[in-house]
Design an enzyme around this catalytic site. Structure first.
Site, PDB file in Angstrom:
ATOM      1  N   GLY A 215       0.814  -1.205   0.000  1.00 20.19           N
ATOM      2  CA  GLY A 215       0.000   0.000   0.000  1.00 20.19           C
ATOM      3  C   GLY A 215       0.851   1.262   0.000  1.00 20.19           C
ATOM      4  O   GLY A 215       1.931   1.318  -0.600  1.00 20.19           O
ATOM      5  N   SER A 216       0.373   2.263   0.713  1.00 19.02           N
ATOM      6  CA  SER A 216       1.012   3.583   0.666  1.00 19.02           C
ATOM      7  C   SER A 216       2.398   3.619   1.280  1.00 19.02           C
ATOM      8  O   SER A 216       3.153   4.576   1.044  1.00 19.02           O
ATOM      9  CB  SER A 216       0.112   4.614   1.354  1.00 19.02           C
ATOM     10  OG  SER A 216      -1.091   4.770   0.638  1.00 19.02           O
ATOM     11  N   ALA A 217       2.775   2.605   2.064  1.00 23.07           N
ATOM     12  CA  ALA A 217       4.140   2.567   2.585  1.00 23.07           C
ATOM     13  C   ALA A 217       5.152   2.505   1.447  1.00 23.07           C
ATOM     14  O   ALA A 217       6.294   2.969   1.575  1.00 23.07           O
ATOM     15  CB  ALA A 217       4.316   1.378   3.526  1.00 23.07           C
ATOM     16  N   PHE A 218       4.729   1.962   0.290  1.00 20.69           N
ATOM     17  CA  PHE A 218       5.625   1.852  -0.859  1.00 20.69           C
ATOM     18  C   PHE A 218       5.900   3.216  -1.496  1.00 20.69           C
ATOM     19  O   PHE A 218       6.834   3.350  -2.296  1.00 20.69           O
ATOM     20  CB  PHE A 218       5.018   0.907  -1.903  1.00 20.69           C
ATOM     21  CG  PHE A 218       5.936   0.590  -3.045  1.00 20.69           C
ATOM     22  CD1 PHE A 218       6.920  -0.370  -2.921  1.00 20.69           C
ATOM     23  CD2 PHE A 218       5.828   1.280  -4.251  1.00 20.69           C
ATOM     24  CE1 PHE A 218       7.781  -0.651  -3.977  1.00 20.69           C
ATOM     25  CE2 PHE A 218       6.673   1.005  -5.312  1.00 20.69           C
ATOM     26  CZ  PHE A 218       7.651   0.030  -5.176  1.00 20.69           C
ATOM     27  N   LYS A 219       5.111   4.221  -1.160  1.00 22.13           N
ATOM     28  CA  LYS A 219       5.278   5.534  -1.781  1.00 22.13           C
ATOM     29  C   LYS A 219       6.652   6.142  -1.499  1.00 22.13           C
ATOM     30  O   LYS A 219       7.096   7.035  -2.231  1.00 22.13           O
ATOM     31  CB  LYS A 219       4.164   6.475  -1.329  1.00 22.13           C
ATOM     32  CG  LYS A 219       2.803   6.094  -1.893  1.00 22.13           C
ATOM     33  CD  LYS A 219       1.667   6.903  -1.296  1.00 22.13           C
ATOM     34  CE  LYS A 219       0.313   6.455  -1.853  1.00 22.13           C
ATOM     35  NZ  LYS A 219      -0.819   7.114  -1.183  1.00 22.13           N
TER      36      LYS A 219
END
Length: 485
Positions: A215-219
């Site tokens: 999810g957004s942790a990959f951003k």
């Protein structure tokens, strides 16, 4: 020599020859099957005839041996077994070994030639050596903070010392007590059957063997790619992102859970987790550079060992532009282990250098004399020092004035990134809650810990989860434990 004596000697010679031939036949023909016969317990009896060496955490053994008085005499015991099972693994008289118990079996069982003072003469004697000791990198306080933070919920925590790659905590929840099946009796068989049949899979090491959509942790990886490729030069400049944003080449609208994302800067997008901005940036960076950055952080590596094998974290290498956009926000086929996401945070914290994570520090003889030192490995540059510095700034802003506020620690500088991971049919399942972070004491020259937390059965509504309500407090507790140690 008279005739009678010669005849007797000939008979004895013939009998000796027959005996030797039969011995060779037994060794060459049925020998292997006899050795593999489960009824032959000689090797097992010898293996468990002495106490097994200990696995050590923070100078304290977390394993032991119990004299059962039975043929398989010494049975493995565990102190705080469920707490340390994701590190120690198990050593069972019936079901073998796993994790450190398996990978350091020769040292612990006393059979490794390294334990002999005279290795070249090893094997000439019959006396077994005492098992050696295996010293891990785990910090007890950090391990307990992670375990207690998860509190039995499905999920995992990995914590790394950025400068060295030492794994400071490795927790998988729910866990199990390896003592339950360390013996060879019916009780061990029953425990093994129950644990393998449990719906919540306690024997699965979620920290290193389970991959999740990040999810957004990959951003943070996408932000790194945008900076490294020159797509973004000023983190505070508008990105010209439209709202709504259509995925490239499609009529699919990508939604935002956050407000204010239209034309937002990279800094704002990381701070408030704007899907539209980060997906568009990923598409602009393009497949090749996105893949290159993901690989630099450790994705797509099939050979990662700590020394236990770590599941491969995935970033697809053949995608259409819309799939690149979705992958850039941790969706589509992008998956990661908690350890991998801790590696991302660690590389950012250490100035862009990614150190190989490792779990075992040294192996020693029973008397404490070292026989092997594993130590830090060579690092590789995941991103430039300048990019790492800007990423740290973005992550600090996310904690000080963004979705990661619950990770803030008084007297410390903390950087973090929240994330939610959709799953289930039609993304109907409760999103997994992610938080990746790093921390340093205000008077410390560099960050001392990087952490990744994933909570599978996170509670609260989606906005609360994306705001770090489930995972960020666990990360904060782990970081506090390291900083105060």
């Amino acid at each position: 020599m008279n005739r009678c004596t010669r005849q007797v000697a000939a008979v004895f010679a013939l009998l000796l020859a027959v005996l030797l031939v039969n011995t060779a036949r037994v060794q060459l023909v049925p020998g292997p099957s006899l050795r593999d016969n489960p009824a032959d317990l000689r090797d097992d009896i010898a293996r468990w005839s002495l106490p097994r060496g200990d696995i050590v955490v923070d100078g304290r053994p977390v394993t032991g041996s119990r004299d059962t008085g039975r043929r398989l005499r010494y049975e493995r015991t565990y102190t705080d077994g469920a707490l340390y099972a994701p590190v120690t693994g198990y050593a069972s008289q019936r079901y073998g070994t796993s994790l450190v118990e398996n990978l350091q079996d020769g040292i612990l069982a006393g059979s490794d030639p390294l334990l002999s003072p005279l290795p070249l003469l090893d094997g000439l004697g019959s006396r077994r050596r005492p098992g050696g000791r295996v010293v891990t990198t785990i910090r007890d306080a950090a391990q307990r903070a992670a375990f207690e933070g998860l509190d039995g919920r499905r999920g995992a925590v990995a914590a790394i010392e950025p400068a060295t790659g030492r794994i400071l905590a490795l927790v998988s929840s729910p866990s199990y007590d390896p003592s339950a099946f360390s013996g060879a009796g019916e009780a061990a068989a029953g425990a093994w059957t129950r644990l393998n049949g449990a719906a919540d899979r306690p024997l699965l090491n979620r920290a290193i063997r389970q991959t999740y959509p990040p999810g957004s942790a990959f951003k943070i990886v996408t932000a790194a790619a945008a900076l490294e490729s020159g797509v973004v030069e000023d983190v505070d400049a508008p990105t010209l992102t439209p709202h709504p944003y259509l995925l490239p080449g499609t009529a699919t609208v990508l939604p935002d859970a956050a407000e204010g994302c239209e034309n937002a800067s990279l800094s704002y997008a990381v701070r408030w987790s704007c899907n539209t901005v980060m997906a568009r940036l990923g598409a602009r960076v393009g497949l090749a550079d996105m893949v290159g950055t993901a690989v630099a952080f450790g994705f797509n590596d099939t050979g990662l060992r700590i020394p236990a094998a770590v599941a491969r974290s995935n970033f697809d290498t053949d995608m259409s532009p819309d799939q690149v956009a979705l992958s850039s926000i941790g969706q589509f086929n992008t998956t990661a282990t908690p350890l991998q996401m801790a590696m991302v945070a660690s590389a950012v914290a250490s100035g862009g250098t990614l150190r190989r994570p490792y779990l075992v520090e040294t192996a020693t003889r029973a008397d404490g004399d070292p026989v092997a030192h594993y130590g830090p490995g060579a690092g590789r540059q995941a991103v430039s020092a300048a990019t790492a510095a800007r990423l740290r700034e973005l992550m600090v802003r996310a904690v000080e004035d963004g979705t990661g506020g619950r990770a803030a620690i008084p007297g410390a500088v903390v950087g973090g990134k929240t994330g939610t991971a959709q799953h289930g049919v039609g993304n109907a399942g409760t999103p997994y809650a992610w938080f990746i972070s790093w921390a340093r004491a205000e008077d410390a020259p560099q960050p001392q810990v990087a952490v990744a937390v994933v909570v599978e059965d996170a509670t609260g509504d989606r906005a609360e989860i994306s705001g770090g309500g489930s995972a960020a407090p666990i990360a904060r507790a782990v970081m506090e434990a390291v900083l105060s140690g």
